[in-house]
Design an enzyme around this catalytic site. Structure first.
Site, PDB file in Angstrom:
ATOM      1  N   ASP A  74      11.043 -13.913 -68.175  1.00 20.41           N
ATOM      2  CA  ASP A  74      11.533 -14.387 -66.887  1.00 20.41           C
ATOM      3  C   ASP A  74      13.057 -14.330 -66.858  1.00 20.41           C
ATOM      4  O   ASP A  74      13.728 -15.132 -67.508  1.00 20.41           O
ATOM      5  CB  ASP A  74      11.062 -15.811 -66.633  1.00 20.41           C
ATOM      6  CG  ASP A  74      11.305 -16.275 -65.214  1.00 20.41           C
ATOM      7  OD1 ASP A  74      12.135 -15.653 -64.513  1.00 20.41           O
ATOM      8  OD2 ASP A  74      10.663 -17.257 -64.807  1.00 20.41           O
ATOM      9  N   ARG A 111      10.125 -11.791 -61.205  1.00 25.47           N
ATOM     10  CA  ARG A 111       9.264 -10.798 -61.835  1.00 25.47           C
ATOM     11  C   ARG A 111       8.221 -10.191 -60.908  1.00 25.47           C
ATOM     12  O   ARG A 111       8.084  -8.970 -60.830  1.00 25.47           O
ATOM     13  CB  ARG A 111       8.570 -11.401 -63.058  1.00 25.47           C
ATOM     14  CG  ARG A 111       9.538 -11.816 -64.135  1.00 25.47           C
ATOM     15  CD  ARG A 111       8.851 -12.552 -65.258  1.00 25.47           C
ATOM     16  NE  ARG A 111       8.384 -13.861 -64.797  1.00 25.47           N
ATOM     17  CZ  ARG A 111       7.589 -14.658 -65.499  1.00 25.47           C
ATOM     18  NH1 ARG A 111       7.140 -14.276 -66.680  1.00 25.47           N
ATOM     19  NH2 ARG A 111       7.236 -15.832 -65.024  1.00 25.47           N
ATOM     20  N   CYS A 122       3.763 -14.261 -60.767  1.00 25.27           N
ATOM     21  CA  CYS A 122       4.624 -14.894 -61.767  1.00 25.27           C
ATOM     22  C   CYS A 122       4.700 -16.380 -61.442  1.00 25.27           C
ATOM     23  O   CYS A 122       3.854 -16.906 -60.722  1.00 25.27           O
ATOM     24  CB  CYS A 122       5.999 -14.227 -61.843  1.00 25.27           C
ATOM     25  SG  CYS A 122       7.057 -14.443 -60.401  1.00 25.27           S
TER      26      CYS A 122
END
Length: 146
Positions: free
Chosen positions: A121, A17, A11
């Site tokens: 996110d 994440r 990420c």
């Protein structure tokens, strides 16, 4: 082609994440070699973001041992499959691809059924549970495909 056993989740900062994806898949498939990282280096050495750790812990996932690191070209040699949380991460990863590398790079949502284009996110959306819901669905699809 050899079976996929070494998977890297990517990420932006490696604090929400991708560590969550690593923790979820580790719980579902402990036999796999897993890691996570970020395309940016702002959080290198830091643990996952507190609210993400809390949301994951409430579901039985322990992210506390994980520490952020930054993606590098050597990751193409270290992993069989690189899974990115969104198209920007995928573009940034591909920009580091060494000439001749055939390592597969895909989106996490490629393994889901919801039609989502990216794992949102939660550092910005604040929806940690929604992000975990999507990661869990995609993780199940990933494991079925392996």
């Amino acid at each position: 082609m050899a079976p996929t056993e070494r998977i890297l989740f990517v990420c932006l900062g490696n604090i929400c994440r991708s560590p969550a994806a690593e923790g979820v898949v580790r719980a579902m498939a402990p036999h796999l070699e897993l890691d996570s990282c970020g395309t940016g280096g702002w959080h290198v050495g830091e643990p996952p973001y507190g609210p993400m750790q809390a949301a994951a812990s409430a579901r039985g996932y322990d992210l506390s041992p994980l520490r952020a690191r930054q993606f590098g070209p050597q990751d193409f040699d270290r992993f069989d499959l690189i899974i990115c949380m969104d198209a920007n991460n995928l573009r940034d990863v591909e920009a580091h691809r060494p000439k001749g590398s055939d390592t597969t790079v895909r989106l996490m949502t490629d393994y889901g059924e919801s039609g989502e284009e990216a794992v949102p996110d939660p550092y910005y959306t604040r929806d940690f549970d929604g992000t975990l819901d999507l990661i869990e669905r995609c993780a199940r699809g990933l494991i079925l495909e392996l």
